[in-house]
Design a protein around this motif. Structure first.
Motif, PDB file in Angstrom:
ATOM      1  N   TYR A  11       0.851  -1.190   0.000  1.00 54.09           N
ATOM      2  CA  TYR A  11       0.000   0.000   0.000  1.00 54.09           C
ATOM      3  C   TYR A  11       0.889   1.243   0.000  1.00 54.09           C
ATOM      4  O   TYR A  11       1.955   1.258   0.618  1.00 54.09           O
ATOM      5  N   TYR A  12       0.421   2.292  -0.687  1.00 59.39           N
ATOM      6  CA  TYR A  12       1.122   3.569  -0.636  1.00 59.39           C
ATOM      7  C   TYR A  12       0.135   4.688  -0.942  1.00 59.39           C
ATOM      8  O   TYR A  12      -0.572   4.649  -1.951  1.00 59.39           O
ATOM      9  N   THR A  13       0.100   5.695  -0.053  1.00 57.85           N
ATOM     10  CA  THR A  13      -0.773   6.853  -0.222  1.00 57.85           C
ATOM     11  C   THR A  13       0.079   8.114  -0.175  1.00 57.85           C
ATOM     12  O   THR A  13       0.899   8.282   0.735  1.00 57.85           O
ATOM     13  N   TYR A  14      -0.121   9.008  -1.153  1.00 55.76           N
ATOM     14  CA  TYR A  14       0.612  10.267  -1.172  1.00 55.76           C
ATOM     15  C   TYR A  14       0.053  11.233  -0.131  1.00 55.76           C
ATOM     16  O   TYR A  14      -1.053  11.045   0.387  1.00 55.76           O
ATOM     17  N   ARG A  15       0.825  12.279   0.149  1.00 52.34           N
ATOM     18  CA  ARG A  15       0.457  13.211   1.210  1.00 52.34           C
ATOM     19  C   ARG A  15      -0.858  13.923   0.954  1.00 52.34           C
ATOM     20  O   ARG A  15      -1.533  14.360   1.885  1.00 52.34           O
ATOM     21  N   ASP A  16      -1.229  14.067  -0.337  1.00 58.64           N
ATOM     22  CA  ASP A  16      -2.498  14.732  -0.645  1.00 58.64           C
ATOM     23  C   ASP A  16      -3.695  13.801  -0.508  1.00 58.64           C
ATOM     24  O   ASP A  16      -4.828  14.186  -0.805  1.00 58.64           O
ATOM     25  N   GLY A  17      -3.423  12.562  -0.076  1.00 60.89           N
ATOM     26  CA  GLY A  17      -4.498  11.594   0.125  1.00 60.89           C
ATOM     27  C   GLY A  17      -4.740  10.659  -1.041  1.00 60.89           C
ATOM     28  O   GLY A  17      -5.577   9.749  -0.948  1.00 60.89           O
ATOM     29  N   THR A  18      -4.018  10.841  -2.140  1.00 62.91           N
ATOM     30  CA  THR A  18      -4.175   9.962  -3.301  1.00 62.91           C
ATOM     31  C   THR A  18      -3.581   8.596  -3.002  1.00 62.91           C
ATOM     32  O   THR A  18      -2.388   8.484  -2.690  1.00 62.91           O
ATOM     33  N   ARG A  19      -4.401   7.576  -3.087  1.00 63.82           N
ATOM     34  CA  ARG A  19      -3.906   6.216  -2.867  1.00 63.82           C
ATOM     35  C   ARG A  19      -3.416   5.648  -4.199  1.00 63.82           C
ATOM     36  O   ARG A  19      -4.189   5.473  -5.134  1.00 63.82           O
ATOM     37  N   ALA A  20      -2.119   5.357  -4.283  1.00 57.97           N
ATOM     38  CA  ALA A  20      -1.523   4.867  -5.525  1.00 57.97           C
ATOM     39  C   ALA A  20      -1.463   3.352  -5.569  1.00 57.97           C
ATOM     40  O   ALA A  20      -1.619   2.752  -6.640  1.00 57.97           O
ATOM     41  N   LEU A  21      -1.207   2.726  -4.438  1.00 62.03           N
ATOM     42  CA  LEU A  21      -1.129   1.273  -4.357  1.00 62.03           C
ATOM     43  C   LEU A  21      -2.054   0.803  -3.244  1.00 62.03           C
ATOM     44  O   LEU A  21      -2.073   1.379  -2.153  1.00 62.03           O
ATOM     45  N   ALA A  22      -2.806  -0.265  -3.517  1.00 66.19           N
ATOM     46  CA  ALA A  22      -3.856  -0.676  -2.585  1.00 66.19           C
ATOM     47  C   ALA A  22      -3.892  -2.194  -2.427  1.00 66.19           C
ATOM     48  O   ALA A  22      -4.865  -2.849  -2.772  1.00 66.19           O
ATOM     49  N   GLY A  23      -2.799  -2.758  -1.949  1.00 67.71           N
ATOM     50  CA  GLY A  23      -2.744  -4.205  -1.731  1.00 67.71           C
ATOM     51  C   GLY A  23      -2.142  -4.952  -2.901  1.00 67.71           C
ATOM     52  O   GLY A  23      -2.525  -6.083  -3.200  1.00 67.71           O
ATOM     53  N   LEU A  24      -1.168  -4.338  -3.564  1.00 63.85           N
ATOM     54  CA  LEU A  24      -0.533  -4.928  -4.746  1.00 63.85           C
ATOM     55  C   LEU A  24       0.361  -6.098  -4.352  1.00 63.85           C
ATOM     56  O   LEU A  24       1.156  -5.991  -3.412  1.00 63.85           O
ATOM     57  N   SER A  25       0.250  -7.209  -5.072  1.00 62.66           N
ATOM     58  CA  SER A  25       1.078  -8.384  -4.814  1.00 62.66           C
ATOM     59  C   SER A  25       1.447  -9.074  -6.120  1.00 62.66           C
ATOM     60  O   SER A  25       0.605  -9.225  -7.006  1.00 62.66           O
ATOM     61  N   PHE A  26       2.709  -9.467  -6.254  1.00 59.36           N
ATOM     62  CA  PHE A  26       3.165 -10.300  -7.370  1.00 59.36           C
ATOM     63  C   PHE A  26       4.602 -10.714  -7.087  1.00 59.36           C
ATOM     64  O   PHE A  26       5.255 -10.194  -6.177  1.00 59.36           O
ATOM     65  N   SER A  27       5.112 -11.652  -7.866  1.00 64.36           N
ATOM     66  CA  SER A  27       6.518 -12.044  -7.759  1.00 64.36           C
ATOM     67  C   SER A  27       7.076 -12.258  -9.155  1.00 64.36           C
ATOM     68  O   SER A  27       6.340 -12.609 -10.084  1.00 64.36           O
ATOM     69  N   LEU A  28       8.377 -12.035  -9.296  1.00 62.95           N
ATOM     70  CA  LEU A  28       9.040 -12.144 -10.596  1.00 62.95           C
ATOM     71  C   LEU A  28      10.192 -13.129 -10.509  1.00 62.95           C
ATOM     72  O   LEU A  28      11.014 -13.046  -9.581  1.00 62.95           O
ATOM     73  N   PRO A  29      10.313 -14.045 -11.463  1.00 69.62           N
ATOM     74  CA  PRO A  29      11.435 -14.987 -11.466  1.00 69.62           C
ATOM     75  C   PRO A  29      12.716 -14.331 -11.950  1.00 69.62           C
ATOM     76  O   PRO A  29      12.685 -13.363 -12.717  1.00 69.62           O
ATOM     77  N   ARG A  30      13.821 -14.859 -11.521  1.00 71.16           N
ATOM     78  CA  ARG A  30      15.132 -14.330 -11.896  1.00 71.16           C
ATOM     79  C   ARG A  30      15.371 -14.468 -13.400  1.00 71.16           C
ATOM     80  O   ARG A  30      15.021 -15.459 -14.022  1.00 71.16           O
ATOM     81  N   GLY A  31      15.967 -13.433 -13.997  1.00 76.01           N
ATOM     82  CA  GLY A  31      16.388 -13.491 -15.386  1.00 76.01           C
ATOM     83  C   GLY A  31      15.294 -13.323 -16.412  1.00 76.01           C
ATOM     84  O   GLY A  31      15.524 -13.539 -17.605  1.00 76.01           O
ATOM     85  N   CYS A  32      14.092 -12.894 -15.997  1.00 79.83           N
ATOM     86  CA  CYS A  32      12.993 -12.783 -16.954  1.00 79.83           C
ATOM     87  C   CYS A  32      12.873 -11.370 -17.504  1.00 79.83           C
ATOM     88  O   CYS A  32      13.436 -10.415 -16.976  1.00 79.83           O
ATOM     89  N   ARG A  33      12.132 -11.250 -18.602  1.00 78.93           N
ATOM     90  CA  ARG A  33      11.795  -9.965 -19.200  1.00 78.93           C
ATOM     91  C   ARG A  33      10.323  -9.705 -18.886  1.00 78.93           C
ATOM     92  O   ARG A  33       9.459 -10.474 -19.298  1.00 78.93           O
ATOM     93  N   VAL A  34      10.066  -8.630 -18.172  1.00 82.23           N
ATOM     94  CA  VAL A  34       8.729  -8.377 -17.641  1.00 82.23           C
ATOM     95  C   VAL A  34       8.173  -7.081 -18.213  1.00 82.23           C
ATOM     96  O   VAL A  34       8.852  -6.056 -18.226  1.00 82.23           O
ATOM     97  N   ALA A  35       6.923  -7.134 -18.674  1.00 82.99           N
ATOM     98  CA  ALA A  35       6.201  -5.932 -19.081  1.00 82.99           C
ATOM     99  C   ALA A  35       5.172  -5.625 -18.003  1.00 82.99           C
ATOM    100  O   ALA A  35       4.301  -6.446 -17.721  1.00 82.99           O
ATOM    101  N   LEU A  36       5.311  -4.457 -17.387  1.00 84.65           N
ATOM    102  CA  LEU A  36       4.347  -3.984 -16.392  1.00 84.65           C
ATOM    103  C   LEU A  36       3.374  -3.059 -17.100  1.00 84.65           C
ATOM    104  O   LEU A  36       3.784  -2.037 -17.667  1.00 84.65           O
ATOM    105  N   MET A  37       2.090  -3.395 -17.068  1.00 86.57           N
ATOM    106  CA  MET A  37       1.109  -2.671 -17.862  1.00 86.57           C
ATOM    107  C   MET A  37      -0.082  -2.268 -17.008  1.00 86.57           C
ATOM    108  O   MET A  37      -0.304  -2.786 -15.916  1.00 86.57           O
ATOM    109  N   GLY A  38      -0.850  -1.329 -17.534  1.00 81.46           N
ATOM    110  CA  GLY A  38      -2.047  -0.873 -16.852  1.00 81.46           C
ATOM    111  C   GLY A  38      -2.388   0.531 -17.307  1.00 81.46           C
ATOM    112  O   GLY A  38      -1.561   1.226 -17.910  1.00 81.46           O
ATOM    113  N   PRO A  39      -3.601   1.008 -17.014  1.00 79.72           N
ATOM    114  CA  PRO A  39      -4.011   2.351 -17.447  1.00 79.72           C
ATOM    115  C   PRO A  39      -3.257   3.430 -16.681  1.00 79.72           C
ATOM    116  O   PRO A  39      -2.600   3.153 -15.667  1.00 79.72           O
ATOM    117  N   ASN A  40      -3.341   4.662 -17.159  1.00 79.73           N
ATOM    118  CA  ASN A  40      -2.777   5.785 -16.417  1.00 79.73           C
ATOM    119  C   ASN A  40      -3.403   5.831 -15.022  1.00 79.73           C
ATOM    120  O   ASN A  40      -4.605   5.631 -14.861  1.00 79.73           O
TER     121      ASN A  40
END
Length: 276
Positions: A11-40
């Motif tokens: 979780y992460y919330t900015y000082r103005d109250g904007t919540r940017a992360l809300a329970g994010l979870s994942f894991s990445l294997p060693r040596g992989c090429r990862v594309a992180l995607m999502g809307p603005n």
């Protein structure tokens, strides 16, 4: 495979109250090429800052190569995870290219001979050796991006994270950057790219992580990018190759191709069947 990055209920919330992360979870294997995607506004850039130790978790955990990211470990984490910002002008600031690439190693307290070796290798990796004495402000946007990557490489990171690296690059610049990333991957470097470019993600990534509203929406291989439910929820679009074959329902395909190589193989099969 060993997990090189683990994000657990972050979780992460900015000082103005904007919540940017809300329970994010994942894991990445060693040596992989990862594309992180999502809307603005999904939380991609905020997440990247956590992976490099610039931001620290307010709640939840981030582990890099088994080491938890916190105030005590942040400095070491920065040496293990190289972060390349979207705008190279935020990262390239010295009087010459060589000085800029040397900045990190010098501040690590390395001896001059080791600094020179790292700078030489980093500039060679991004094919910018002949520009070492140039002022960065005389470079093109794509060249500045390569210098920013060289500055990260000179730190000797095991993981490289890039925020929208293809933004504002011309086609040749994109091809050059992909060649650099592929060379780094062949060395065993884990590479994570935050991007909106579904065509690049479909053809390049081993793993796709899609986030929305600060949470993980989906994680898996690039075939996720032809799943209509995920594409709609993530405000993305289908890869162009997939769009072409989705417009041909008469082919009655079991699986829609999403890369040029897959499409070519399918067309060869179709043509071979017509000739028999």
């Amino acid at each position: 495979m060993d997990s090189v990055i683990e994000v657990e209920d972050l979780y992460y919330t900015y000082r103005d109250g904007t919540r940017a992360l809300a329970g994010l979870s994942f894991s990445l294997p060693r040596g992989c090429r990862v594309a992180l995607m999502g809307p603005n506004g999904a939380g991609k850039s905020t997440l990247l800052m956590h992976l490099n130790g610039i931001y620290l978790p307010q709640r939840g955990k981030v582990r890099v190569m088994g080491q938890e990211v916190n105030a005590r470990t942040a400095r070491e984490i920065k040496s293990r995870v190289g972060l390349v910002f979207q705008d190279p002008d935020d990262q390239v600031f010295s009087s010459t290219v060589e000085e800029d690439v040397a900045f990190g190693p010098v501040n690590m307290g390395l001896p001059p001979a080791e600094v020179k070796r790292r700078v030489d290798e980093a500039l060679a990796a991004v094919q910018m050796e002949e520009y070492r004495d140039r002022p960065p402000y005389h470079l093109s946007y794509g060249q500045k991006k390569r210098v920013a990557i060289a500055g990260v490489l000179a730190m000797g990171p095991e993981i490289i994270v890039l925020d929208e690296p293809m933004a504002y690059l011309d086609p040749q610049g994109k091809d050059t950057l992909l060649e650099i990333l592929d060379r780094l991957h062949r060395r065993g470097t884990t590479i994570l790219v935050a991007t909106h470019d579904v065509d690049m993600a479909a053809s390049w990534a081993d793993l796709v992580v899609i986030i929305k509203d600060g949470r993980t929406l989906a994680q898996g291989d690039p075939s996720l990018l032809v799943r209509e439910d995920i594409i709609r929820r993530a405000n993305l679009r289908f890869p162009l190759v997939a769009q072409i074959f989705r417009s041909l329902p008469e082919l009655q395909l079991e699986a829609v191709p999403y890369t040029v190589e897959q499409a070519a193989a399918l067309l060869r099969k179709i043509l071979a069947g017509r000739q028999t």
